[in-house]
Design an enzyme around this catalytic site. Structure first.
Site, PDB file in Angstrom:
ATOM      1  N   CYS A   2     -11.868  28.532 -13.324  1.00  0.00           N
ATOM      2  CA  CYS A   2     -12.449  27.438 -12.546  1.00  0.00           C
ATOM      3  C   CYS A   2     -13.959  27.595 -12.550  1.00  0.00           C
ATOM      4  O   CYS A   2     -14.483  28.646 -12.919  1.00  0.00           O
ATOM      5  CB  CYS A   2     -11.977  27.497 -11.098  1.00  0.00           C
ATOM      6  N   GLY A  28     -12.924  23.750 -15.861  1.00  0.00           N
ATOM      7  CA  GLY A  28     -11.737  23.222 -15.197  1.00  0.00           C
ATOM      8  C   GLY A  28     -11.795  21.720 -15.087  1.00  0.00           C
ATOM      9  O   GLY A  28     -12.807  21.181 -14.632  1.00  0.00           O
ATOM     10  N   ASN A 100     -12.908  31.477  -8.023  1.00  0.00           N
ATOM     11  CA  ASN A 100     -12.536  31.444  -9.428  1.00  0.00           C
ATOM     12  C   ASN A 100     -11.845  32.761  -9.709  1.00  0.00           C
ATOM     13  O   ASN A 100     -12.412  33.814  -9.477  1.00  0.00           O
ATOM     14  CB  ASN A 100     -13.806  31.302 -10.289  1.00  0.00           C
ATOM     15  N   GLY A 101     -10.597  32.691 -10.175  1.00  0.00           N
ATOM     16  CA  GLY A 101      -9.889  33.932 -10.472  1.00  0.00           C
ATOM     17  C   GLY A 101      -8.429  33.824 -10.136  1.00  0.00           C
ATOM     18  O   GLY A 101      -7.872  32.722 -10.086  1.00  0.00           O
ATOM     19  N   TYR A 255     -14.734  32.602 -25.530  1.00  0.00           N
ATOM     20  CA  TYR A 255     -14.276  31.223 -25.453  1.00  0.00           C
ATOM     21  C   TYR A 255     -14.723  30.462 -24.204  1.00  0.00           C
ATOM     22  O   TYR A 255     -15.151  29.324 -24.287  1.00  0.00           O
ATOM     23  CB  TYR A 255     -12.739  31.204 -25.512  1.00  0.00           C
TER      24      TYR A 255
HETATM   25  P1  AMP Z   1      -2.969  27.821 -29.484  1.00  0.00           P
HETATM   26  O1  AMP Z   1      -2.721  26.497 -30.034  1.00  0.00           O
HETATM   27  O2  AMP Z   1      -2.012  28.126 -28.363  1.00  0.00           O
HETATM   28  O3  AMP Z   1      -3.021  28.919 -30.476  1.00  0.00           O
HETATM   29  O4  AMP Z   1      -4.369  27.764 -28.767  1.00  0.00           O
HETATM   30  C1  AMP Z   1      -5.536  28.159 -29.381  1.00  0.00           C
HETATM   31  C2  AMP Z   1      -6.623  27.206 -29.040  1.00  0.00           C
HETATM   32  O5  AMP Z   1      -6.717  26.998 -27.640  1.00  0.00           O
HETATM   33  C3  AMP Z   1      -7.962  27.690 -29.504  1.00  0.00           C
HETATM   34  O6  AMP Z   1      -8.510  26.635 -30.247  1.00  0.00           O
HETATM   35  C4  AMP Z   1      -8.778  27.931 -28.259  1.00  0.00           C
HETATM   36  O7  AMP Z   1     -10.028  27.295 -28.396  1.00  0.00           O
HETATM   37  C5  AMP Z   1      -8.008  27.292 -27.163  1.00  0.00           C
HETATM   38  N1  AMP Z   1      -7.807  28.188 -26.009  1.00  0.00           N
HETATM   39  C6  AMP Z   1      -7.719  29.509 -26.001  1.00  0.00           C
HETATM   40  N2  AMP Z   1      -7.475  29.961 -24.747  1.00  0.00           N
HETATM   41  C7  AMP Z   1      -7.396  28.888 -23.955  1.00  0.00           C
HETATM   42  C8  AMP Z   1      -7.179  28.692 -22.567  1.00  0.00           C
HETATM   43  N3  AMP Z   1      -6.959  29.702 -21.767  1.00  0.00           N
HETATM   44  N4  AMP Z   1      -7.174  27.422 -22.091  1.00  0.00           N
HETATM   45  C9  AMP Z   1      -7.376  26.385 -22.908  1.00  0.00           C
HETATM   46  N5  AMP Z   1      -7.590  26.506 -24.236  1.00  0.00           N
HETATM   47  C10 AMP Z   1      -7.602  27.735 -24.762  1.00  0.00           C
END
Ligand code: AMP
Length: 501
Positions: A2, A28, A100-101, A255
């Site tokens: 968040c 978020g 946040n957490g 990320y």
């Molecule tokens: P996936 O399709 O499950 O392998 O998701 C990987 C993609 O989701 C990558 O392009 C990341 O940029 C993004 N991503 C990684 N972690 C998260 C997260 N916690 N929440 C939303 N997007 C994420």
């Protein structure tokens, strides 16, 4: 994950809060809320983006020279608008809090709240545990002569009783603005100041990018276990002096945080370029000779440019993102997620046709996005596709506030690199190694300690097996309920077979 902000100054702060939250919108998008105080609390919150939730008529009512705001990303609990933050309580003095957490001793902390303080949390939001524990501890002080030491004492007991990751901001009505972190400093929180003719405005925010927009000077990171209190005379008080984290979340750098934020003295964009450069060696060692490096927009950009530089191959932006679609993670069914990735990213055929493409993304979680991207690139005529992840394999779920699915859903937890390569349909998959990541964010490099739990399975808060079992059960029951609902409404919501390209 968040985004949180808090402001305290001589004039109304609502505009700073709204702008601050929009700069944190990437943290978020499920819900947003603001609470201000001018003798009374004013609160408005709801589901959606900041600009959807806050119309001029709401902003007009949020009066006060002190206030806090929240942009919600749901990890635990449902998307119910009642779970949006801030939360308020009328005792003692009146408190409003955001965090946040993620609290990981939810059941024990809720039981203790009930038994020790006779308080029953109203919702499943873990913020209530922090807020009521803090409020109950504050209530036993001499409220006619509340001192900063009393406030910091209440913070300390809260930190002992509530386990997990949390960065929090609290308004204490008539007293001031307080921020504190969990003892390991897992989530980011910064303090800034802007001088105005009427006096200083102090601000807390999840990321420093807010300060750039709003013309604040960065003062410091709120350190692990640290509390900072701005009193009604605008004096700043600090509890314990550390600044460097003991277990800062490294995934923020990979990320989550914005590229233009500086976290613990390190610019996120620069760290991502470094991650890309480190991947260069692995690409060369694997004997790959891509014609072009491209990124998965937007979080892959800096790593992709670092990789291109390291191996001397041109970088191009070869996929264009429709920014008006939600993140793939917010759709819970596999079919829905794949569909969204396709609608969100459009390849530039003229750039990729007939080429060997190294495509860089920040991470592979379930493999859904990467699989779709490989397919998009092949359909656009790419000759070969090498999928490069700037994060190491994600093998354990994050329990500290980043929604990463359960172990059973994490593709790298259950598959070899070759199997992953086959599943996503790439010619080659290259991951960052955990060793290189640990070296980049090692204590020796002045970063403090980092949390690598999602890559190593080593959780800095100790034995968390009970909590992991609990979230696995919770998600499975949530999922089977959802699957039953989806099965009723759709016949096409089946996960694709593992060999489909
Ligand atoms: P996936 O399709 O499950 O392998 O998701 C990987 C993609 O989701 C990558 O392009 C990341 O940029 C993004 N991503 C990684 N972690 C998260 C997260 N916690 N929440 C939303 N997007 C994420």
């Amino acid at each position: 994950m968040c985004g949180i902000v808090g402001f305290y100054g001589p004039d109304d702060v609502v505009h700073d809060i709204v702008f601050g939250l929009t700069a944190l919108q990437h943290r978020g998008q499920d819900a947003a809320g603001i609470a201000t105080f001018n003798g009374n609390f004013h609160l408005h919150k709801g589901n959606g983006l900041i600009n959807d939730v806050f119309k001029p008529k709401h902003v007009k009512k949020l009066k006060g020279n002190i206030g806090i705001g929240h942009a919600r990303y749901t990890t635990q609990g449902s998307n119910d608008a009642d779970l949006a933050q801030p939360f308020t309580t009328s005792y003692p003095f009146g408190l409003a809090m955001v965090h946040n957490g993620n609290v990981i001793n939810f059941r024990d902390a809720a039981k203790r709240l009930h038994e020790k303080y006779h308080v029953l949390p109203k919702t499943s939001n873990d913020l209530e545990l922090i807020m009521y524990t803090f409020a109950s501890e504050l209530r036993i002080k001499d409220l006619d002569h509340l001192s900063v030491v009393d406030i910091f004492d209440a913070v300390e007991t809260t930190q002992e009783l509530v386990k997990g990751a949390y960065a929090t901001i609290t308004m204490i009505a008539g007293h001031g603005l307080l921020a504190f972190n969990d003892p390991l400093g897992i989530r980011p929180l910064v303090l800034g100041r802007r001088d105005t003719p009427a006096g200083p405005v102090y601000a807390f925010a999840s990321e420093s990018t807010c300060f750039d927009y709003l013309g604040f000077e960065f003062i410091k990171n709120v350190g692990p276990g640290q509390a900072v209190f701005i009193d009604k005379n605008f004096q700043v008080h600090y509890k314990n002096p550390y600044n460097l984290p003991k277990a800062f979340c490294v995934f923020e750098h990979i990320y989550f945080a914005r590229e233009d934020s500086t976290i613990h003295g390190r610019l996120v964009a620069r760290e991502r370029v470094r991650l890309g450069k480190m991947l260069g060696r692995k690409v060369l060692e694997a004997g790959l000779e891509p014609d072009m490096v491209i990124d998965v927009p937007s979080s892959g950009y800096f790593a992709a440019s670092g990789l291109a530089e390291a191996i001397g191959v041109p970088y191009r932006r070869a996929m264009v993102k429709n920014n008006h679609m939600g993140r793939s993670f917010i759709v819970s069914s596999q079919a829905g997620r794949e569909d969204i990735v396709k609608k969100k990213l459009n390849p530039i055929r003229a750039f990729v046709e007939g080429k060997k493409i190294a495509v860089v993304d920040d991470s592979i979680v379930r493999g859904t996005t990467s699989r779709r991207i490989v397919r998009i690139l092949r359909e656009a005529g790419a000759k070969e596709v090498y999928f490069i992840s700037s994060a190491p394999p994600i093998v354990s779920p994050c329990i500290y506030g980043i929604d990463m699915a359960m172990s059973t859903d994490l593709i790298a937890a259950n598959h070899t690199d070759e199997e992953i390569c086959q599943f996503i349909g790439a010619d080659r998959v290259i991951y960052q190694t955990l060793e290189d990541l640990q070296e980049l964010f090692s204590e020796e490099r002045g970063h403090g300690g980092s949390c690598f739990a999602c890559f190593s399975g080593k959780y800095p808060t100790g034995d968390v097996s009970r909590y992991l079992r609990h979230i696995q059960e919770e998600r499975e029951s949530h999922r089977s309920k959802k699957d039953r609902e989806e099965a009723k409404t759709s016949v096409s919501a089946k996960a694709p077979a593992a060999t489909e390209h």
